[in-house]
Design a protein around this motif. Structure first.
Motif: not given
Length: 392
Positions: A157, A172, A179, A197
């Motif tokens: 990330s 993302a 996250g 990802l």
């Protein structure tokens, strides 16, 4: 003494106190069937600590015949809750009830040794010590795998955010809102997030024009095979250095002897021949079929085949060489994440005069079930192995 209730004793150095601690640690289990409720753990620890240490010696009977009402009062639970907890422990293979249902529990000691027992026997718990120890190892492996996967997802990330590509960062964020992975305890879900990802990180390497992989292409220009009908791509191709061109014949000349043995000997190889040979060579370097399929999808069949060809050649280089491929799976994963590395590796191979770098034998890495397997993947693999070995 009842022979049927005698047990084999605890392992050397193991006390009934450490056994009670072990039960508390394995209560979460590795699956729903292995889960022990808090009440069941309390009841089992009460029974373990209610026995004498000598009861856990080999050949002895170990158990309790305390009445349910007394046990319920000591643990501050009802007899119904107690019976439910005992049923849970019996299903899990920790205890066995040796008394007649609804009958009074009784037992007798003679010279400090239990000679009869009509109550709760701990024989299954003691004889299954190796099973409970293996379950604890499996739980610890699972926890380490999850922690490693969380770290990998967080780092991916951050890598995506470092690209400063708004579209990638937005995608993302959709995959992993804010996250945060601290509350995700499923290794399967974390693996899926990691894969998504990683797929995003490949996208910035692709040009904005329309490109695709062609099964019929006979020449490759780094970094992509260009669409013949695209005027933009034709314009871009005019500035390409033809020294970067890779044909099937050049690819075959760079391959190892083992690899070339897979190619036709009566004619010049074509790209389908190179692709078929690479599909077979995947097995030499523990590259799974799903990993090979993913490489074909991301890079195109020809480039994926070149990756395997280069990996096979580089696996035979001297141990101190900068391009030595020690793990086929890891090398392929690295090329998927940075396909631009393929051309320098091919150029390096072309730089060696014919015959100056003889094919060398190599030791394939021990196989693992997952592609590009990280520490977390190794933990999950060991967990699967443990689960298969400790089945009752």
């Amino acid at each position: 003494m009842s022979i049927s209730l005698a047990h084999d004793g605890l392992a050397p150095g193991v006390t009934h106190f450490s056994l009670a601690d072990l039960i508390e640690k394995i209560a979460p289990g590795t699956c729903r069937e292995e889960y022990l409720s808090a009440t069941a753990v309390r009841v089992l620890k009460h029974y373990i600590l209610g026995c004498r240490s000598s009861d856990f010696e080999r050949g002895k009977i170990c158990g309790v015949w305390e009445q349910p009402q007394t046990t319920g009062q000591a643990l501050r639970i009802s007899t119904k809750v107690l019976h439910n907890a005992e049923a849970e422990l019996e299903r899990g293979g920790f205890i066995e009830r040796t008394h007649v249902p609804h009958a009074r529990r009784t037992g007798q000691r003679r010279d400090g040794v239990i000679v009869s027992l009509a109550g709760i026997s701990l024989r299954p718990l003691i004889d299954g010590y190796a099973r409970w120890k293996a379950r604890l190892e499996a739980i610890e492996l699972h926890e380490r795998a999850v922690a490693s996967l969380r770290h990998e997802v967080v780092m991916l990330s951050r890598e995506i955010r470092a690209t400063q590509a708004a579209a990638l960062i937005e995608e993302a964020e959709r995959i992993l809102p804010r996250g945060r992975v601290s509350r995700i305890s499923s290794a399967e879900k974390l693996e899926a997030l990691k894969a998504m990802l990683e797929a995003l990180l490949v996208q910035p390497e692709l040009p904005s024009g329309d490109t695709k992989s062609s099964h019929r292409t006979e020449e490759i220009f780094a970094p992509n095979i260009l669409v013949k009908d695209s005027s933009k791509n034709r314009k871009r191709a005019t500035g390409v250095d033809r020294s970067d061109e890779v044909s099937p014949a050049i690819a075959a000349s760079l391959a190892s002897g083992d690899y070339r043995s897979l190619l036709p000997s009566d004619r010049q190889p074509s790209w389908p021949d190179i692709v078929d040979a690479s599909a077979i060579a995947c097995r030499w370097h523990n590259v799974s079929q799903p990993a090979w399929a993913e490489a074909c999808e991301r890079l195109g069949r020809e480039r994926a085949a070149l990756c395997i060809l280069v990996i096979d050649r580089n696996a035979r280089l001297p141990s101190d060489h900068r391009y030595r491929a020690r793990s086929g799976r890891k090398c392929l994963n690295g090329l998927l994440r940075n396909a631009s590395s393929l051309l320098p590796m091919i150029k390096a191979a072309k730089g060696y005069p014919e015959g100056s770098l003889p094919d060398r034998q190599f030791e394939p890495e021990v196989s693992a079930p997952r592609t590009g397997q990280s520490f977390a993947g190794a933990c999950l693999s060991a967990l699967a192995k443990l689960s298969g070995e400790v089945q009752p």
